[in-house]
Write an enzyme that holds these catalytic residues in place. Structure first.
Site: not given
Lengths: 566, 161
Positions: A113-114, A163, A51, A480
């Site tokens: 969940f999630q 949802k 993602e 760097m």
């Protein structure tokens, strides 16, 4: 009016906003919208491999095209993985709409969940965000999200979609235009302030224009050029501003700041008038703030009032759209009686001084036999692409060498994470840019450290048949940080030396792409030529001088005149 | 310098969190904070007491204005204004001090709102300075508990002579 489901509203709103492509990754809490998109079939969905890649791709798409980048991810880990990309876009004012799935409203707060409070997590790194609790509110929220993302000082907006909201039904009223009473960015600058600015310009003998990313966002590059040319005023740019004014122009001083040119930093330090346009006097630009531009009066144009007077005291603030402000300033110049010759005459001494500084310490590097110099690779790339490529960079030495040695003549041709400094940005951003411009050459300039942060997107590039060229400047160091250790930490290379680096050519091949490698200077031209000619994604790996540094350098916290030169 | 800001915000979930998040994220100070609905139920007033030099206060006001949910920010301290705070103070009140507490209440025009055999609960309203004086005077007697509302403020209406 017939009722519509939330998921269909999303698809319909995206179409009305002119969205052509979405970057994302599916999951249980967003499956319904993916399904609705698939059924509708108008909008292209680019399936990424992580993602974070989706957010950077949407960001790259937005930077290259000026349109709003759109992401669609699931709840929980899908949402948290977008945070770095959102913060990257926020720091650089990039318009983006990120939609995250969420557990059903009845479960919110239950540690389902999630489930994660992504609205809470992203509150400080979005321009605004929404949790949609009722499908009736959805059309208005979608409209507001796009409006807020692209107007004023642009930025990312997140919409969290439970949802049950995606599947609930309501009427779809989608206004063409909206007005928000609490959100009114100022576009039109105050004409009195513009006149005051012009009076300072007329009095100045050592003026310099300091242009930032705001010029590019506002599409004000033509107006900027008109101001610089009509008044014979030199222009220096921030990293975000590169391309706002042609890098090859006689009046260009190139980049300023920590790794800016000697000439640009000397110009700022000695000028009597700084005209800041869409820039924010970031610490990488000012160095030690007490010693910054002590002799200069400052005119500061910005659409965001918070940028003005944040780090330095400003004499003439101009709040408004940079393009309009510059246009009015150019009008003021034209209405006045000062002729082109007179402007030239006034600034002749100053321009000669700048030229002398530039000749004394131009951007340069030492060629050494037997080792590849990264700067040479970039110079060659510039030559071979005739400066016409869209360049994305990662963060670190690769980014600074790209900024110093590739000359950007056009806006939106350098895509780089400036504010947040996100390693792993460049490659997914190149995917976004290539989606926006399928026919342009898009090159990611990377280091061996950064490229590994989002290398999984090779699969996305292959799947979408995006002919991105990746240049890996491999020094087997996190270069760097290593440079800082060399200069300020007695060369103790703590956690910066890679004992193991993968074979990048084989990685390319494993994904079905093409890989080339140069280990000697005489191979560089050939690898670049072959790499740029080859169809499809190509990795070009260059084994560069391991301890090459980026110079000039203003050590953090020092005055910009205290530059370390090569 | 101490400033009292009156912030009108959209009455939406998260608006308060955006504002407090802004203060913590940018290292600004909050001395007190008080939130309640206005006559218009879609807006809330948030009275915020903060301190900093002019530079910081300017940034605070600009940053607040930048929030999409913020409708208006007024620096009340810029002109004439009235400011009030309320405190409930539970003070020890036993045989020898019971009368003294009541006397003190009388002088400061406080109200006794709860009585037990060993305590009085006193309601005091006024500017910060008055609350401070009352608390200082009641401390030797023995304050058991104290809760304060934080400051609310309002600009004085212009008076024509």
């Amino acid at each position: 009016m017939a009722k519509m489901t939330g998921k269909d509203m999303v698809v319909e709103a995206l179409k009305r906003e002119g969205v052509e492509v979405i970057f994302g990754f599916p999951g249980g809490a967003i499956i319904d919208i993916n399904d609705a998109l698939e059924k509708d079939g108008t909008i292209k969905f680019v399936l990424v491999r992580h993602e974070q890649g989706a957010t950077h791709a949407a960001d790259g798409y937005a930077r290259a095209s000026g349109k709003v980048g759109v992401c669609l991810v699931t709840s929980g880990p899908g949402a948290t993985n977008t945070v770095t990309g959102i913060a990257t876009a926020y720091m650089d004012s990039i318009p983006m709409v990120v939609m995250t799935g969420q557990v059903p409203t009845a479960l919110i707060g239950n540690d389902a969940f999630q489930e994660v409070d992504i609205v809470g997590i992203t509150r400080p790194c979005t321009k605004h965000n929404f949790l949609v609790k009722d499908v009736k509110d959805l059309p208005m929220i979608l409209k507001e999200a796009f409006y807020i993302a692209r107007s004023g000082r642009p930025g990312p907006v997140l919409i969290d979609l439970p949802k049950d909201v995606q599947n609930g039904k309501a009427e779809f009223n989608y206004p063409d235009e909206i007005h928000l009473r609490s959100y009114n960015p100022v576009f039109e600058p105050h004409i009195k302030q513009v006149r005051r600015a012009y009076r300072l310009i007329k009095k100045a003998r050592k003026p310099v224009i300091y242009a930032g990313g705001g010029v590019i966002i506002a599409g004000a590059h033509n107006e900027l050029r008109a101001l610089a040319e009509s008044t014979q005023t030199p222009v220096t740019m921030t990293l975000m501003g590169l391309g706002a004014f042609p890098g090859t122009h006689r009046l260009s001083l190139n980049m300023l700041g920590m790794h800016g040119s000697y000439c640009a930093n000397m110009a700022m330090a000695n000028s009597d008038l700084i005209i800041a346009v869409g820039a924010r006097f970031d610490d990488r630009v000012t160095g030690k703030i007490e010693a910054f531009a002590t002799k200069a009066k400052i005119v500061h144009m910005d659409i965001d009032p918070t940028s003005i007077q944040k780090n330095v005291k400003v004499d003439v603030p101009i709040v408004g759209d940079c393009r309009i402000a510059l246009e009015k300033l150019v009008e003021a110049v034209r209405e006045d009686s000062v002729t082109a010759e007179e402007w030239s005459e006034r600034h002749r001494g100053w321009l000669e001084q700048l030229d002398a500084w530039n000749k004394r310490h131009p951007l340069h590097y030492k060629q050494e036999s037997g080792v590849i110099k990264p700067q040479y690779v970039i110079e060659k790339l510039y030559e071979m692409t005739k400066g016409k490529a869209i360049i994305t960079t990662e963060v670190g030495q690769n980014q600074m060498w790209a900024a110093q040695f590739y000359k950007f003549d056009e806006p939106r041709t350098l895509l780089s994470s400036g504010g947040l400094g996100t390693m792993g940005y460049g490659f997914p951003a190149a995917i976004g840019a290539q989606m926006a411009f399928p026919d342009k050459l898009v090159v990611d300039i990377a280091g061996d450290g950064s490229i590994q942060m989002n290398i999984q997107e090779m699969a996305t590039a292959m799947e979408q048949r995006l002919p991105i060229k990746i240049i890996i400047l491999n020094n087997q160091f996190l270069g760097m940080v290593r440079q800082w250790q060399e200069l300020f930490y007695d060369r103790r290379y703590a956690a910066t030396k890679f004992e193991m680096t993968p074979d990048f050519v084989k990685i390319a091949e494993a994904y079905g792409a093409t890989g080339f490698r140069a280990t000697k200077p005489e191979e560089v031209d050939d690898v670049l030529a072959k790499g740029l000619e080859t169809d499809g994604p190509v990795v070009m790996e260059f084994a560069i001088a391991r301890e090459e540094g980026v110079f000039p350098m203003v050590p953090a916290g020092k005055a910009t005149t205290e530059m370390l030169l090569v | 310098m101490r400033h009292t800001l009156s912030v009108l915000v959209e009455n939406t979930p998260g608006a308060l969190s955006r504002i407090t998040g802004l203060f913590s994220g940018r290292g600004f100070n909050i001395e007190s904070l008080c939130v309640a609905a206005t006559l218009d139920p879609t807006l809330s007033t948030l009275t915020l007491v903060t301190y900093g030099d002019d530079f910081i206060i300017e940034q605070i006001i600009k940053q607040l204005n930048r929030l999409v949910d913020v409708y208006k920010v007024i620096d009340v301290t810029e002109g004439e204004f009235v400011e009030r705070e309320m405190a409930l103070i539970k003070v020890k009140a036993e045989a020898e001090t019971r009368a003294e507490v009541l006397r003190m209440c009388d002088i400061f025009r406080c109200k006794v709102v709860d009585v037990s055999s060993k305590t009085y609960t006193v309601e005091v309203t006024g500017p910060k300075s008055k609350l401070k004086a009352v608390i200082e005077l009641l401390t030797p007697i023995g304050i058991k508990e104290i809760t304060r509302t934080g400051t609310i403020a309002m600009i004085r209406e212009k008076k024509t002579v």
